[in-house]
Design an enzyme around this catalytic site. Structure first.
Site, PDB file in Angstrom:
ATOM      1  N   ARG A 170       0.878  -1.166   0.000  1.00  0.00           N
ATOM      2  CA  ARG A 170       0.000   0.000   0.000  1.00  0.00           C
ATOM      3  C   ARG A 170       0.916   1.216   0.000  1.00  0.00           C
ATOM      4  O   ARG A 170       2.020   1.177   0.538  1.00  0.00           O
ATOM      5  CB  ARG A 170      -0.895   0.009   1.239  1.00  0.00           C
ATOM      6  N   LYS A 197      -2.894  -0.977   7.102  1.00  0.00           N
ATOM      7  CA  LYS A 197      -4.353  -0.833   7.140  1.00  0.00           C
ATOM      8  C   LYS A 197      -5.014  -1.964   7.921  1.00  0.00           C
ATOM      9  O   LYS A 197      -5.994  -1.754   8.636  1.00  0.00           O
ATOM     10  CB  LYS A 197      -4.886  -0.789   5.704  1.00  0.00           C
ATOM     11  N   HIS A 289      -2.540   2.529  -6.169  1.00  0.00           N
ATOM     12  CA  HIS A 289      -2.937   1.143  -5.917  1.00  0.00           C
ATOM     13  C   HIS A 289      -2.553   0.215  -7.059  1.00  0.00           C
ATOM     14  O   HIS A 289      -2.596  -1.012  -6.920  1.00  0.00           O
ATOM     15  CB  HIS A 289      -4.454   1.082  -5.689  1.00  0.00           C
ATOM     16  N   ARG A 292       0.183  -2.495  -6.313  1.00  0.00           N
ATOM     17  CA  ARG A 292      -0.327  -3.594  -5.489  1.00  0.00           C
ATOM     18  C   ARG A 292      -1.242  -4.503  -6.313  1.00  0.00           C
ATOM     19  O   ARG A 292      -1.104  -5.728  -6.280  1.00  0.00           O
ATOM     20  CB  ARG A 292      -1.080  -3.000  -4.292  1.00  0.00           C
ATOM     21  N   HIS A 315      -3.545  -9.484   2.709  1.00  0.00           N
ATOM     22  CA  HIS A 315      -4.999  -9.428   2.777  1.00  0.00           C
ATOM     23  C   HIS A 315      -5.486 -10.429   3.819  1.00  0.00           C
ATOM     24  O   HIS A 315      -4.932 -11.522   3.952  1.00  0.00           O
ATOM     25  CB  HIS A 315      -5.635  -9.794   1.427  1.00  0.00           C
ATOM     26  N   TYR A 324      -9.358 -10.423  -7.767  1.00  0.00           N
ATOM     27  CA  TYR A 324      -8.250 -10.211  -8.698  1.00  0.00           C
ATOM     28  C   TYR A 324      -8.018 -11.461  -9.547  1.00  0.00           C
ATOM     29  O   TYR A 324      -7.760 -11.366 -10.759  1.00  0.00           O
ATOM     30  CB  TYR A 324      -6.968  -9.903  -7.924  1.00  0.00           C
TER      31      TYR A 324
END
Length: 340
Positions: A170, A197, A289, A292, A315, A324
């Site tokens: 990130r 995050k 982004h 990533r 994640h 994705y």
């Protein structure tokens, strides 16, 4: 203590509400500061802005902002939708109003069924399609790296693009890196991420960055640090027009760490847009982004295991990564490939 000041604004000033605190003022302020620290700085800034927007709207139409009525909140949300605001923005503003009331220990108007019905209606009418930035896959990244000049700025940009991609970082994580977070290993680099995050308590995590044969992220990072003479402090820093980088150091009054600037998160987006435009791509579709997303997409295209992709991307919800993977493999073994 800018974050604490920003969080103080989230309380919407609690105009005219009698305080029920029994602690001394100083103690109460300290307790509130720890409560507010439960939110990430970026969330705090967004909530502060959202709270001010709601406060201004209430002042304009004669409503009280805190404690607010469910009718006022519902009308505010509808006005935001009519003004063309995105569903994500409206939802965040609703959350900011809720958070402010909880901090003030006031009844939460967003819990009202009417407000929930309004939000449901907004999602249906406005839609929730996300602003999905294009993925800077390995092929795209190689094209960008070829556009970087052989200058100090170019070396920094090469290192940032390569490391940002290889670590599926990130942008906030990328600009927060210090030299001390990079630990050399015979197989590459071990990069320590202090806070992210999905790790708001700052327990930290470590990811591996292989040497690589094509993008060579480790070599590019070393090249930048050596060229810039950086041995400690922030990894990614601004470079002046004259080609100078501010050094980490000390004076008679001690270290001046805070005077050594880091690149901003916006600078990461600007760098990506700069080189995508130079490569003849539509820069408006790329953003911070993209690095990533590019790593995850490339790994999915190459058949990498879901768990291993999540190890690198950090994640917690596999559904996000599966999105994705589905996009990356949309045409692979397509059900209609044999007859369309």
């Amino acid at each position: 203590m800018g974050a604490n000041l920003a969080l103080a604004a989230v309380s919407l000033a609690v105009e005219g509400v009698a305080s029920t605190d029994t602690l001394p003022v100083e103690a109460t302020a300290i307790v509130r500061a720890y409560q507010r620290a439960s939110k990430a700085d970026a969330t705090v800034r967004a909530y502060t802005t959202d709270a001010r927007v709601f406060q201004d709207w209430c002042a304009r139409y004669g409503f009280r902002s805190l404690p607010a009525t469910s009718e006022a909140v519902a009308a505010f949300l509808v006005s935001e939708a009519e003004a063309g605001k995105a569903v994500s923005t409206i939802g965040r503003r609703c959350a900011a109003i809720s958070y402010a009331h909880k901090l003030a220990k006031a009844a939460d108007p967003t819990d009202d069924e009417d407000v929930r019905a309004v939000m449901k209606g907004i999602r249906r009418r406005v839609g929730v399609k996300p602003d999905q930035k294009a993925a800077a896959t390995a092929d795209v990244l190689m094209t960008l790296l070829m556009r970087t000049p052989d200058t100090l700025t170019g070396k920094r940009d090469r290192a940032l693009l390569a490391l940002g991609f290889a670590g599926a970082f990130r942008r906030s994580e990328l600009v927060a890196l210090d030299v001390a977070d990079l630990v050399e290993d015979k197989d590459g680099l071990r990069v320590r991420i202090g806070k992210s995050k999905t790790d708001q308590e700052g327990q930290g995590s470590e990811i591996a960055i292989p040497h690589g044969r094509f993008i060579r992220p480790v070599a590019l990072v070393k090249e930048w640090l050596e060229a810039a003479g950086i041995t400690e402090g922030p990894v990614f820093r601004p470079v002046s027009r004259s080609g100078n980088v501010r050094r980490w150091g000390s004076t008679d009054v001690g270290e001046f760490e805070l005077l050594v600037p880091r690149l901003t998160t916006q600078a990461v987006a600007d760098i990506i847009k700069k080189y995508t435009a130079a490569a003849g791509l539509d820069a408006s579709t790329f953003g911070a982004h993209s690095l990533r997303a590019g790593y995850i997409t490339t790994a999915a295209e190459r058949g990498a295991d879901l768990a291993r992709i999540m190890d690198q991307s950090r994640h917690r919800d596999p559904r996000t990564v599966l999105g994705y993977i589905r996009r990356a493999n949309a045409f692979k073994d397509h059900s209609g490939s044999g007859f369309l």
